[in-house]
Design a protein around this motif. Structure first.
Motif, mmCIF file in Angstrom:
data_model
loop_
_atom_site.group_PDB
_atom_site.id
_atom_site.type_symbol
_atom_site.label_atom_id
_atom_site.label_comp_id
_atom_site.label_asym_id
_atom_site.label_seq_id
_atom_site.Cartn_x
_atom_site.Cartn_y
_atom_site.Cartn_z
ATOM 1 N N PHE A 1 0.929 -1.357 -0.198
ATOM 2 C CA PHE A 1 -0.084 -0.063 -0.085
ATOM 3 C C PHE A 1 1.011 1.282 0.032
ATOM 4 O O PHE A 1 0.619 2.232 -0.899
ATOM 5 C CB PHE A 1 -0.795 0.052 1.114
ATOM 6 C CG PHE A 1 -1.737 1.126 1.144
ATOM 7 C CD1 PHE A 1 -2.700 1.566 0.750
ATOM 8 C CD2 PHE A 1 -1.105 2.396 2.091
ATOM 9 C CE1 PHE A 1 -3.570 2.745 0.631
ATOM 10 C CE2 PHE A 1 -1.859 3.550 2.171
ATOM 11 C CZ PHE A 1 -3.241 3.690 1.673
ATOM 12 N N ALA A 2 1.824 1.412 0.743
ATOM 13 C CA ALA A 2 2.749 2.419 0.917
ATOM 14 C C ALA A 2 3.462 2.765 -0.446
ATOM 15 O O ALA A 2 3.409 3.891 -0.943
ATOM 16 C CB ALA A 2 3.832 2.261 2.144
ATOM 17 N N GLU A 3 3.781 1.736 -1.120
ATOM 18 C CA GLU A 3 4.619 1.833 -2.238
ATOM 19 C C GLU A 3 3.755 2.501 -3.377
ATOM 20 O O GLU A 3 3.821 3.358 -4.221
ATOM 21 C CB GLU A 3 5.223 0.556 -2.760
ATOM 22 C CG GLU A 3 6.077 0.971 -3.851
ATOM 23 C CD GLU A 3 6.938 -0.562 -4.579
ATOM 24 O OE1 GLU A 3 7.246 -0.382 -5.546
ATOM 25 O OE2 GLU A 3 7.093 -1.230 -3.555
ATOM 26 N N ALA A 4 2.487 1.721 -3.560
ATOM 27 C CA ALA A 4 1.597 2.163 -4.507
ATOM 28 C C ALA A 4 0.867 3.280 -4.311
ATOM 29 O O ALA A 4 0.777 4.079 -5.330
ATOM 30 C CB ALA A 4 0.532 0.924 -4.695
ATOM 31 N N GLU A 5 0.392 3.690 -2.988
ATOM 32 C CA GLU A 5 -0.241 5.049 -2.789
ATOM 33 C C GLU A 5 0.825 6.240 -3.140
ATOM 34 O O GLU A 5 0.462 7.014 -3.645
ATOM 35 C CB GLU A 5 -0.820 4.947 -1.547
ATOM 36 C CG GLU A 5 -1.057 6.453 -0.749
ATOM 37 C CD GLU A 5 -2.258 6.751 -1.507
ATOM 38 O OE1 GLU A 5 -2.656 8.249 -1.487
ATOM 39 O OE2 GLU A 5 -3.222 6.115 -1.924
ATOM 40 N N ASN A 6 2.050 5.947 -2.609
ATOM 41 C CA ASN A 6 3.140 6.906 -3.262
ATOM 42 C C ASN A 6 3.274 7.175 -4.652
ATOM 43 O O ASN A 6 3.325 8.516 -5.027
ATOM 44 C CB ASN A 6 4.443 6.773 -2.367
ATOM 45 C CG ASN A 6 5.407 7.781 -2.714
ATOM 46 O OD1 ASN A 6 5.413 8.931 -2.509
ATOM 47 N ND2 ASN A 6 6.681 7.145 -3.255
ATOM 48 N N ALA B 1 1.725 11.590 1.405
ATOM 49 C CA ALA B 1 0.845 12.025 2.349
ATOM 50 C C ALA B 1 0.185 10.949 3.238
ATOM 51 O O ALA B 1 0.296 10.659 4.158
ATOM 52 C CB ALA B 1 0.186 13.194 1.868
ATOM 53 N N ALA B 2 -0.515 10.123 2.159
ATOM 54 C CA ALA B 2 -1.574 9.126 2.594
ATOM 55 C C ALA B 2 -0.774 7.728 3.023
ATOM 56 O O ALA B 2 -1.257 6.931 3.349
ATOM 57 C CB ALA B 2 -2.746 8.992 1.783
ATOM 58 N N ALA C 1 8.992 13.728 8.184
ATOM 59 C CA ALA C 1 7.825 14.328 7.247
ATOM 60 C C ALA C 1 8.568 15.072 6.069
ATOM 61 O O ALA C 1 9.582 15.444 6.232
ATOM 62 C CB ALA C 1 6.991 15.109 8.042
ATOM 63 N N GLY C 2 7.773 15.213 5.144
ATOM 64 C CA GLY C 2 8.224 15.882 3.813
ATOM 65 C C GLY C 2 8.915 15.530 2.840
ATOM 66 O O GLY C 2 9.666 16.161 2.182
ATOM 67 N N LEU C 3 9.054 14.183 2.818
ATOM 68 C CA LEU C 3 9.959 13.564 1.697
ATOM 69 C C LEU C 3 9.216 13.778 0.566
ATOM 70 O O LEU C 3 8.121 14.013 0.161
ATOM 71 C CB LEU C 3 10.158 11.978 2.159
ATOM 72 C CG LEU C 3 10.772 11.794 2.999
ATOM 73 C CD1 LEU C 3 10.697 10.281 3.540
ATOM 74 C CD2 LEU C 3 12.221 12.071 3.300
ATOM 75 N N SER C 4 10.160 13.895 -0.688
ATOM 76 C CA SER C 4 9.601 13.872 -1.853
ATOM 77 C C SER C 4 9.114 12.613 -2.283
ATOM 78 O O SER C 4 9.448 11.653 -1.704
ATOM 79 C CB SER C 4 10.677 14.518 -2.927
ATOM 80 O OG SER C 4 11.684 13.455 -2.947
#
Length: 493
Positions: A379-384, A390-391, A419-422
């Protein structure tokens, strides 16, 4: 103590008998033999299903428990096979060697063949209750799907057998194109997702959640981030329904004696019995394995390279590092240096521990194909990749909080990503996190290839090690089809 597959021998003998009958038909050049299981009662159906899974967990099957579990892990950027397993470091030679994965091929297609055979038997059955038949169809198609998912990533185009081989005339089958194979994998997993139960009372059997996580993984591999994200989120949002969560203790996750745990989505089950266990603990350990508390014996078949960037940058406070890597151990109260190959690798992998196994073929450590952590990191990889980080932070940070031993539900300055990673930086962090979370679980090579990082990472490590020849830049990323297929299937050439 974990239960053994006590029906496996029965089913193996049954299928051997059927195969022998078919062979007799082939030798006599008579009309096709007819496969017939007999009357499928609920008990016989369940026993037959156990037989479908059995090749995957066969202690001498040389599939995930040994050749693949060890070999693909040694192909990671951070690992090396040392003097005895040097072939796994020479990527180009081993991937051109048609017999490098010959035995896993045979075992894999045996599982596929058993699944196909059961599907045909279910098609012909008119007495079983619909719900029993649907569940059995789901399990058979799940096994077939994960086998072909493995095959397409290892060999690329392969003969896609969807029916049992009854006689020699059925052996010739051309290789299917990769998109066609993936379409079948997805079709099988979607069917399984629709009919399998939310939970199972028999650890090691497929469930609805397992089919969903497998689908998410397939979509991620294909680059379909929307479907990967959505499918992983279905699992995360319904974790209570499926009984999933992260286990606080890594010792619980990798226990050699517990039959399952709440993080277990789908794993291959091994037991502390002669020839019913995994080799993994013994493969990675050294000659002092028993006294050091790692395994009944040690083969010293490989180790971890500390200068590899992934390992060098691994925070020593991370409990996964402490649990998985070591260069010393305590024997009789004294700290002793582990046996290493100082010019090749300087750390041992201790993720799998079973000093109480009866023999090296009896280590009880299960081998995970999917854990709840997979759903979170997919989820983290695909959402990003779809929407930016952010999510996606929550999913990866939950995994990291477990790694640092803090509350999963409370933000942590120690564990959480800044926080704030590209979008690009966050993607790099997810890739790194998968490397830490799944070390020793034979996922790194697939991750390196699917993300296009393999050549770059291996080149980086080659510039840091004492023997650069041991890490040549790969010129290919798929194995050659084994001779056992080419010699028996004229259309596979």
């Amino acid at each position: 103590m974990k239960p053994t597959n006590f029906y496996a021998l029965l089913i193996t003998l049954l299928l051997v008998t059927i195969s022998q009958a078919a062979c007799d038909k082939m030798l006599d050049e008579k009309p096709k033999a007819t496969l017939e299981l007999g009357q499928l009662t609920p008990d016989i159906l369940d026993q037959t299903l156990v037989g479908v899974y059995e090749p995957l967990t066969r202690s001498r099957g040389r599939l995930w428990e040994s050749t693949v579990g060890l070999g693909l892990e040694l192909m990671s950027d951070y690992a090396d096979g040392g003097p005895t397993q040097v072939a796994w470091s020479n990527y180009n030679n081993i991937m051109n060697n048609p017999n490098a994965l010959g035995q896993p091929w045979t075992t894999l297609y045996e599982a596929i063949g058993r699944a196909n055979y059961l599907i045909v038997a279910l098609d012909a059955n008119t007495t079983l209750a619909t719900d029993l038949k649907d569940k059995a169809y789901g399990e058979a198609r799940f096994v077939r799907a994960i086998c072909y998912f493995f095959a397409v990533r290892v060999w690329g185009k392969v003969p896609m057998r969807l029916k049992p081989i009854i006689n020699s005339g059925d052996v010739a089958l051309a290789k299917s194109d990769i998109p066609v194979i993936y379409n079948q994998i997805i079709e099988d997993l979607k069917f399984a997702e629709g009919v399998l139960p939310n939970k199972t009372g028999a650890p090691g059997r497929a469930t609805k959640g397992a089919a969903k996580v497998a689908l998410a993984d397939v979509y991620l591999t294909q680059g379909d981030n929307q479907k990967a994200r959505d499918k992983a989120k279905e699992v995360i949002d319904n974790k209570a329904t499926y009984g999933y969560n992260l286990e606080p203790s890594l010792a619980t996750v990798y226990s050699p004696t517990l039959p399952t745990n709440m993080e277990d989505v789908f794993s291959l089950k091994f037991s502390q019995f002669l020839d019913r266990g995994s080799f993994m603990a013994s493969y990675w350990a050294d000659s002092k394995a028993k006294a050091a508390g790692y395994s009944v014996s040690g083969n010293k078949f490989g180790g971890i390279i500390s200068v590899a960037p992934l390992i060098k940058n691994w925070d020593v406070k991370d409990l996964r590092r402490q649990f998985s890597l070591y260069d010393t151990y305590v024997i009789n109260g004294a700290t002793v240096k582990a046996e290493i190959e100082p010019d090749i690798y300087d750390l041992r992998l201790g993720k799998y521990k079973d000093p109480n196994a009866p023999i090296d073929t009896g280590n009880g450590n299960d081998f995970y194909l999917y854990r709840y952590a997979d759903a979170l990191l997919i989820f983290a990889e695909a959402e990003n990749k779809l929407n930016g980080p952010a999510a996606a932070y929550d999913a990866i940070n939950i995994v990291r909080r477990r790694a640092y031993g803090v509350s999963l539900d409370v933000p942590s300055a120690l564990a959480d990503l800044p926080a704030g990673l590209s979008q690009t930086a966050f993607d790099d962090m997810v890739f790194r996190e998968r490397g830490y979370e799944f070390i020793g679980e034979a996922k790194r090579w697939f991750d390196m290839v699917r993300t296009g990082r393999a050549a770059q990472l291996i080149t980086e490590v080659r510039g840091l090690i004492k023997q650069p020849v041991r890490k040549p830049t790969p010129s290919r990323f798929l194995f050659a089809l084994p001779d056992v297929e080419l010699q028996n299937n004229p259309l596979a050439n």
